[in-house]
Design an enzyme around this catalytic site. Sequence first.
Site, PDB file in Angstrom:
ATOM      1  N   HIS A 247       1.212  -1.285   0.057  1.00 32.16           N
ATOM      2  CA  HIS A 247      -0.121   0.355  -0.266  1.00 32.16           C
ATOM      3  C   HIS A 247       0.800   1.425  -0.157  1.00 32.16           C
ATOM      4  O   HIS A 247       0.731   2.018  -0.569  1.00 32.16           O
ATOM      5  CB  HIS A 247      -0.690   0.076   1.673  1.00 32.16           C
ATOM      6  CG  HIS A 247      -1.564  -1.135   1.398  1.00 32.16           C
ATOM      7  ND1 HIS A 247      -3.189  -1.769   0.391  1.00 32.16           N
ATOM      8  CD2 HIS A 247      -1.687  -2.443   1.985  1.00 32.16           C
ATOM      9  CE1 HIS A 247      -3.246  -3.020   0.552  1.00 32.16           C
ATOM     10  NE2 HIS A 247      -2.838  -3.148   1.901  1.00 32.16           N
TER      11      HIS A 247
HETATM   12  C1  BDR Z   1      -2.671   0.863   5.622  1.00 27.57           C
HETATM   13  O1  BDR Z   1      -3.350   0.164   6.304  1.00 27.57           O
HETATM   14  C2  BDR Z   1      -1.911  -0.154   7.507  1.00 27.57           C
HETATM   15  O2  BDR Z   1      -2.196  -1.505   7.956  1.00 27.57           O
HETATM   16  C3  BDR Z   1      -0.743   0.316   5.940  1.00 27.57           C
HETATM   17  O3  BDR Z   1       0.644   0.310   6.154  1.00 27.57           O
HETATM   18  C4  BDR Z   1      -1.649   1.338   5.387  1.00 27.57           C
HETATM   19  O4  BDR Z   1      -1.477   2.287   5.251  1.00 27.57           O
HETATM   20  C5  BDR Z   1      -3.872   0.005   4.215  1.00 27.57           C
HETATM   21  O5  BDR Z   1      -5.361  -0.232   4.195  1.00 27.57           O
END
Ligand code: BDR
Length: 313
Positions: free
Chosen positions: A243
């Site tokens: 992500h």
């Molecule tokens: C987001 O949530 C977190 O767990 C990750 O770091 C990312 O920023 C993805 O949904």
Amino acid sequence: MRRRRIILDCDPGRDDALAIAMVLASAAEIELVGITAVAGNVPLALTYRNARFICDLCGFPGVAVHAGADKPLAREPVTGTRAHGESGLEGMEVDMRPGAVEPGGATAFMNETLRIAADDEITLVAIGPLTNVAALVAESPALLPKIRQIVLMGGASRAGGNVTPTAEFNVYADPHAAARVLDCGRPMTIISLDATHQVLTSPARAERLARAGSEPARRLAALLRPAVHSRTARFGPDRLPIHDPCTIAWLLQPELFKTESVPVAVETEGTHTLGATVVDWWGVTGKPPNAHWVTEADGEGVLDLLIECIGRL
Ligand code: BDR
Ligand code: CA
């Protein structure tokens, strides 16, 4: 091209750590003014420690790291330890102990950075819950014109949620903050699960990073491998969405992404939809667009870039 000056607001977090490493490796294109940590994937003492640890590991111990909010604006705290482990960096040996942190320094740092900046000078990159950024928006509306753009990883529309059927973690963890930030009136690019679910790593990718040649790359490669409890089944054997590094890839190579300008709102009260990002794809609300929503990402291109960046650390 003039170097972009950014503040990176984060909650490391395995993918946050990769994003930090990417920025540090891209000093020719991006000037990292400082890092602000927020409670999110793990509590604040750990996100702060992890940010400092990654800077040290990558050979940048002098980067300014400031601790911010230790809890969301209004809701009870949630963490992401399922995906990130209790340390936040599951899979890595973290040879730095967490210490006591004094919350609140992040907003002071953001305020001071913006105060001495020119209009449209600073890009805020936010890859955790938006509590720190929301505090800035509330405290210092007169400084907001100094923000060139907010680039955030958060939300979900067509992809569905990853913590509830409709909500993505960063927005769900502090929906009131996200709603305030989305209404702040500055140019906004949102990289949601709609895009990041197109950026899937694999064991072969992790091996490539491990062999990229540097010690940071070798150690950070563990973060391209699924954590023990990752929900990989949904994406194919051992495949995992990456992500937060998408925000840095977007700054470096925006041509890897496609966006649409749309009105976006955040649900702050729904029984089943708390933290959902509601995207008006068909213009039915009649509201003007407040965000560039990334609809498509070139997953292979983003991962090639990530490996190339971290490999040269
Ligand atoms: C987001 O949530 C977190 O767990 C990750 O770091 C990312 O920023 C993805 O949904
Ligand atoms: Ca994050």
